[in-house]
Design a protein around this motif. Structure first.
Motif, short mmCIF file in Angstrom:
data_model
loop_
_atom_site.label_atom_id
_atom_site.label_comp_id
_atom_site.label_asym_id
_atom_site.label_seq_id
_atom_site.Cartn_x
_atom_site.Cartn_y
_atom_site.Cartn_z
N GLU A 110 1.45 -1.58 9.59
CA GLU A 110 2.50 -0.62 9.27
C GLU A 110 3.82 -1.12 9.85
O GLU A 110 3.86 -1.62 10.98
CB GLU A 110 2.15 0.75 9.86
CG GLU A 110 2.80 1.91 9.15
CD GLU A 110 2.23 3.24 9.62
OE1 GLU A 110 1.72 4.00 8.78
OE2 GLU A 110 2.30 3.51 10.83
N GLY A 124 -1.29 -4.42 3.35
CA GLY A 124 -2.66 -4.87 3.56
C GLY A 124 -2.74 -6.39 3.54
O GLY A 124 -2.09 -7.04 2.71
N SER A 165 -9.73 -8.94 7.17
CA SER A 165 -8.88 -8.03 6.43
C SER A 165 -8.22 -7.07 7.43
O SER A 165 -8.81 -6.72 8.44
CB SER A 165 -9.69 -7.23 5.41
OG SER A 165 -10.28 -8.12 4.47
N ASN A 166 -7.01 -6.65 7.10
CA ASN A 166 -6.30 -5.79 8.05
C ASN A 166 -5.19 -5.04 7.32
O ASN A 166 -4.72 -5.48 6.26
CB ASN A 166 -5.71 -6.62 9.18
CG ASN A 166 -5.24 -5.77 10.34
OD1 ASN A 166 -5.73 -4.65 10.51
ND2 ASN A 166 -4.30 -6.26 11.12
N ASN A 167 -4.77 -3.92 7.85
CA ASN A 167 -3.61 -3.18 7.37
C ASN A 167 -2.59 -3.09 8.49
O ASN A 167 -2.96 -2.85 9.65
CB ASN A 167 -4.00 -1.77 6.91
CG ASN A 167 -4.81 -1.78 5.64
OD1 ASN A 167 -4.57 -2.60 4.76
ND2 ASN A 167 -5.79 -0.89 5.54
N ASN A 193 3.20 0.41 4.40
CA ASN A 193 1.89 -0.09 4.78
C ASN A 193 1.58 -1.33 3.95
O ASN A 193 1.67 -1.32 2.73
CB ASN A 193 0.81 0.97 4.56
CG ASN A 193 -0.53 0.55 5.11
OD1 ASN A 193 -1.26 -0.22 4.49
ND2 ASN A 193 -0.87 1.06 6.29
N ASN A 197 0.80 -1.23 0.00
CA ASN A 197 0.00 0.00 0.00
C ASN A 197 0.83 1.28 0.00
O ASN A 197 0.27 2.37 0.10
CB ASN A 197 -0.94 0.02 1.22
CG ASN A 197 -2.05 -1.02 1.10
OD1 ASN A 197 -2.48 -1.34 0.00
ND2 ASN A 197 -2.50 -1.54 2.23
#
Length: 232
Positions: free
Chosen positions: A194, A176, A190-192, A174, A166
């Motif tokens: 860092e 995803g 679902s998740n993001n 980032n 991302n």
């Protein structure tokens, strides 16, 4: 009298001969991972960095061009594409009415019945293709152009996992994470995440281990050390 005769002829045209589609074929399903381990890979924003899931390898009948099958007053068109095998018996091979890329057998004009599949004679001298119906009937025409082959597609009835790039802000990238089941995204899974590359260039998520070699706001260059379910 004329109407009765016409109805009888149309009925004969649709019936042709009796067909009983067999559903005894089972495609090969194997778990596949992308990319290969320890290979330098470049991925751009929005693309998959890591992908793992089931791949289905199946026999298909392939029509290179739209193919018309006619019988008396009725006509069907088989769109160009690869149609998955459903089964077989001693005389015939049976295939689905919809191809792996979404094309299908379509009614060309004034046809009352929707097809459920097709059957093809194992006698290769005829190149016979038959359109099959839910009533157990079909009609056929010889000398059609097609080939048989195997294709591999992502299994829609399996579990898929991906990591998506991302972009980068400062020293942080980032990533995803997405899970798919039955070809549907699962928002709850679902998740993001860092990652600060100034602290470590090795990142981990759900068993996947990635060494980041270069990252910009356009692309990322990396090596996958371990995929989601690969021991390390």
């Amino acid at each position: 009298m004329k109407k009765t005769l016409l109805a009888g002829l149309i009925g004969f045209a649709l019936v042709g001969c009796v067909s009983d589609i067999k559903y005894n074929y089972v495609p090969e399903v194997a778990q596949k991972s992308y990319p290969d381990l320890n290979v330098v890979t470049t991925t751009y924003i929005g693309d998959d960095m890591v992908r793992q899931g089931n791949v289905k390898t199946m026999d298909v009948i392939s029509f290179p061009v739209a193919t018309q099958v006619n019988n008396y007053w009725y006509s069907y068109i088989i769109d160009a594409g690869d149609y998955p095998k459903l089964g077989e018996d001693k005389k015939y091979l049976f295939f689905a009415a919809r191809s792996v890329n979404g094309n299908s057998i379509v009614k060309s004009f004034n046809v009352p019945a929707a097809p459920i599949g097709m059957r093809v004679s194992k006698d290769s001298s005829k190149n016979e293709v038959c359109i099959s119906f839910a009533t157990g009937t079909d009609f056929c025409e010889n000398h059609k152009q097609f080939t048989y082959k195997k294709v591999s597609v992502t299994s829609q009835d399996g579990f898929q996992q991906t990591l998506i790039y991302n972009g980068k802000v400062g020293n942080k990238i980032n990533i995803g994470y997405r899970e798919f089941n039955n070809d549907m995204a699962r928002p709850a899974f679902s998740n993001n995440a860092e990652y600060d590359l100034s602290r470590s260039t090795v990142i981990r998520y759900k068993g996947a281990v990635i060494e980041v070699l270069q990252a910009t706001n356009q692309h990322i260059k990396y090596k996958v050390i371990s995929n989601f379910n690969t021991p390390h």
